[in-house]
Design a protein around this motif. Structure first.
Motif, short mmCIF file in Angstrom:
data_model
loop_
_atom_site.label_atom_id
_atom_site.label_comp_id
_atom_site.label_asym_id
_atom_site.label_seq_id
_atom_site.Cartn_x
_atom_site.Cartn_y
_atom_site.Cartn_z
N THR A 1 -53.95 -63.05 45.08
CA THR A 1 -53.41 -62.61 46.37
C THR A 1 -53.83 -63.61 47.44
OG1 THR A 1 -53.43 -60.27 45.79
CG2 THR A 1 -53.41 -60.82 48.14
N ILE A 2 -52.86 -64.10 48.20
CA ILE A 2 -53.16 -65.02 49.31
C ILE A 2 -52.67 -64.42 50.62
CG2 ILE A 2 -53.05 -67.05 47.83
CD1 ILE A 2 -50.30 -67.66 48.97
N LYS A 3 -53.34 -64.78 51.72
CA LYS A 3 -52.96 -64.30 53.05
C LYS A 3 -52.81 -65.49 53.99
CE LYS A 3 -55.36 -59.82 52.76
NZ LYS A 3 -54.24 -58.95 53.14
N ARG A 4 -51.81 -65.40 54.87
CA ARG A 4 -51.58 -66.42 55.88
C ARG A 4 -51.28 -65.73 57.22
NH1 ARG A 4 -53.27 -68.80 52.22
NH2 ARG A 4 -52.41 -70.63 51.13
N ARG A 5 -51.81 -66.30 58.30
CA ARG A 5 -51.49 -65.78 59.62
C ARG A 5 -50.32 -66.56 60.21
NH1 ARG A 5 -56.65 -66.46 63.07
NH2 ARG A 5 -56.70 -68.37 61.79
N VAL A 6 -49.40 -65.83 60.83
CA VAL A 6 -48.28 -66.45 61.52
C VAL A 6 -48.24 -65.92 62.95
CG1 VAL A 6 -46.93 -66.72 59.40
CG2 VAL A 6 -46.61 -64.67 60.82
N SER B 1 -45.59 -58.98 51.73
CA SER B 1 -45.62 -57.91 52.73
C SER B 1 -46.08 -58.50 54.06
CB SER B 1 -46.55 -56.78 52.31
OG SER B 1 -47.88 -57.25 52.14
N VAL B 2 -45.54 -57.99 55.15
CA VAL B 2 -45.90 -58.42 56.50
C VAL B 2 -46.66 -57.29 57.18
CG1 VAL B 2 -45.04 -59.28 58.72
CG2 VAL B 2 -43.85 -59.89 56.60
N GLU B 3 -47.70 -57.66 57.91
CA GLU B 3 -48.56 -56.66 58.56
C GLU B 3 -47.76 -55.65 59.36
OE1 GLU B 3 -52.18 -56.52 61.87
OE2 GLU B 3 -51.40 -58.43 61.15
N ARG B 4 -46.80 -56.12 60.12
CA ARG B 4 -45.91 -55.24 60.89
C ARG B 4 -44.50 -55.80 60.77
NH1 ARG B 4 -48.40 -54.26 66.78
NH2 ARG B 4 -46.50 -52.99 66.91
N GLY B 5 -43.56 -54.93 60.43
CA GLY B 5 -42.19 -55.37 60.26
C GLY B 5 -41.47 -55.58 61.58
N GLU B 6 -42.04 -55.06 62.68
CA GLU B 6 -41.41 -55.23 63.99
C GLU B 6 -42.45 -55.11 65.08
OE1 GLU B 6 -37.34 -53.60 64.93
OE2 GLU B 6 -38.53 -52.36 66.31
N VAL B 7 -42.38 -55.99 66.07
CA VAL B 7 -43.27 -55.93 67.23
C VAL B 7 -42.42 -56.11 68.48
CG1 VAL B 7 -45.36 -56.68 66.07
CG2 VAL B 7 -43.78 -58.39 66.98
N SER B 8 -42.71 -55.34 69.51
CA SER B 8 -42.00 -55.46 70.79
C SER B 8 -42.78 -56.41 71.69
CB SER B 8 -41.85 -54.10 71.47
OG SER B 8 -40.99 -53.27 70.72
N LEU B 9 -42.10 -57.44 72.18
CA LEU B 9 -42.76 -58.48 72.95
C LEU B 9 -42.01 -58.77 74.24
CD1 LEU B 9 -43.52 -61.07 70.10
CD2 LEU B 9 -45.07 -59.34 71.05
N ASP B 10 -42.77 -59.09 75.28
CA ASP B 10 -42.18 -59.54 76.54
C ASP B 10 -41.70 -60.97 76.38
OD1 ASP B 10 -42.63 -57.17 77.98
OD2 ASP B 10 -44.72 -57.74 78.36
N ASP C 1 -41.58 -64.73 76.13
CA ASP C 1 -42.60 -65.74 75.82
C ASP C 1 -43.92 -65.16 75.35
OD1 ASP C 1 -40.87 -67.85 76.50
OD2 ASP C 1 -41.38 -67.66 78.61
N GLU C 2 -43.96 -63.86 75.10
CA GLU C 2 -45.19 -63.26 74.56
C GLU C 2 -45.29 -63.55 73.07
OE1 GLU C 2 -47.49 -58.92 74.22
OE2 GLU C 2 -45.45 -59.04 75.02
N GLU C 3 -46.54 -63.72 72.59
CA GLU C 3 -46.78 -64.02 71.18
C GLU C 3 -47.61 -62.91 70.53
OE1 GLU C 3 -46.92 -68.92 71.46
OE2 GLU C 3 -48.76 -67.77 71.14
N LYS C 4 -47.46 -62.86 69.19
CA LYS C 4 -48.22 -61.89 68.41
C LYS C 4 -48.59 -62.52 67.08
CE LYS C 4 -49.94 -57.80 67.34
NZ LYS C 4 -51.09 -57.21 68.05
N THR C 5 -49.87 -62.39 66.69
CA THR C 5 -50.33 -62.91 65.40
C THR C 5 -50.27 -61.81 64.35
OG1 THR C 5 -51.79 -64.49 66.49
CG2 THR C 5 -52.24 -64.01 64.18
N LEU C 6 -49.66 -62.14 63.21
CA LEU C 6 -49.50 -61.17 62.12
C LEU C 6 -49.97 -61.79 60.81
CD1 LEU C 6 -45.90 -59.86 62.93
CD2 LEU C 6 -48.06 -58.75 63.52
N TRP C 7 -50.42 -60.94 59.90
CA TRP C 7 -50.80 -61.37 58.55
C TRP C 7 -49.61 -61.25 57.62
CZ3 TRP C 7 -55.08 -63.86 57.11
CH2 TRP C 7 -56.23 -63.77 57.92
#
Length: 338
Positions: free
Chosen positions: A70-75, A117-126, A128-134
């Motif tokens: 199992t490998i994990k990467r942050r995006v 699998s993605v940590e969250r399938g959807e994120v609401s962002l303003d 130019d807002e960013e979010k880090t997911l696994w």
């Protein structure tokens, strides 16, 4: 009424020269029929420790693992729209073939995507807002050996109920090799360098490249010219990225400045896919603009007539000179010995 969706894809294959901190995104947010803009960005934060010197591993998810690993990467995903939007993050299928790295439409699955699998399938962002997911890839113990391809997409859709709706998305490619032991070798061969001029007279250096290894390649590099007429040099000129599947071949073309003299030139082409590198050198010349075809058959006929006329004139002149020479011989007095 069925809505027509226009997908604006930010290719998950940025040029090799791109800064690794630059997000992979749509070229620019695109206006939606409802007047707003759509667009998404995504970039990779992590790379394997053993691939610190592999430039591809800083842009794409590139790895070799054993079954059961199992490998994990942050995006980092980003909303490039002008208003707050939900950003969907999901894996989808891809393949590498004669046309390079090809993305399957929509959310088409394959074997690799079933492991992701993605940590969250959807994120609401303003804007130019960013979010880090696994992003997690769990390879089953029974997985067979081989290389798989896929992509992790970040997607922003336009709002409203219009018939035409824009969807902007950007992605990160995945090249995952599975098998026991060490990583399969990567290798490629570069053919002779050839100089040509296209129909517009633009000089171009071409070469054939073949993948001789056991992993897909993303080839990019630069061409340098030296020892040209008058000691001129040119470059380096960067090449476009070319993706080669197993056993695949492709023509690498490097267009140059149209003002470049014909040569000869001493050419050096350096290509690399991550830490796999090759250099090819040779002498190239550019023959000049292609000869244009005659405008009509009348021009061909005129040229033939002129050529025929020249031949006939030469024969007549030769006959005349021979006749004069014979007459002179008959009228000249013979000298007698004393």
């Amino acid at each position: 009424m069925v809505a027509l969706v226009l997908t604006l894809v930010a290719v998950a294959g940025t040029p090799a020269a791109a800064d690794r901190s630059t997000p992979t995104r749509s070229p620019s947010p695109q206006p939606s029929p409802d007047g707003t803009e759509t667009g998404a960005g995504i970039r990779l934060l992590d790379a394997p420790v053993n691939r610190r010197e592999d430039s591809r591993a800083h842009r794409y998810i590139v790895d070799h693992v054993k079954p059961g690993t199992t490998i994990k990467r942050r995006v980092v995903v980003e909303n490039k729209a002008e208003a707050r939007r939900p950003v969907s993050v999901y894996p989808a299928a891809a393949e590498v073939g004669p046309d390079g790295f090809v993305f399957a439409p929509g959310r088409t699955p394959n074997e690799l995507t079933s492991w992701i699998s993605v940590e969250r399938g959807e994120v609401s962002l303003d804007p130019d807002e960013e979010k880090t997911l696994w992003v997690t890839i769990a390879v089953p113990r029974e997985a067979s050996a081989g290389e798989r391809y896929g992509v992790v997409w970040a997607e922003v859709a336009g709002t409203g109920k219009q018939t035409v709706r824009n969807v902007g998305r950007a992605g990160i490619r995945i090249y995952l090799s599975v098998g026991p032991g060490g990583e399969p070798p990567s290798s490629f061969e570069v053919g002779p360098l050839v100089g040509v001029r296209d129909v517009d007279g633009r000089p171009t250096v071409t070469t054939e490249v073949r993948n001789t290894g056991q992993r897909a390649l993303d080839l990019a590099g630069e061409l340098s010219l030296a020892e040209g007429p008058g000691g001129l040099s040119a470059g380096p000129v960067k090449t476009e990225t070319v993706t080669l599947g197993l056993g695949g071949t492709a023509t690498v073309r490097i267009p140059l400045d149209p003002r470049l003299p014909d040569g000869p030139w001493s050419a050096t082409l350096a290509l690399a896919s991550g830490w796999t590198k090759r250099t090819a050198s040779g002498t190239v010349t550019f023959s000049g603009r292609p000869v244009s075809a005659p405008a009509s058959q009348d021009r061909d006929r005129t040229a033939s007539v002129l050529a025929g006329g020249l031949v006939v004139s030469a024969l007549v002149l030769a006959s005349f000179l021979g006749l004069v020479h014979r007459r002179r011989n008959r009228t000249t007095p013979r000298l007698r010995a004393g």
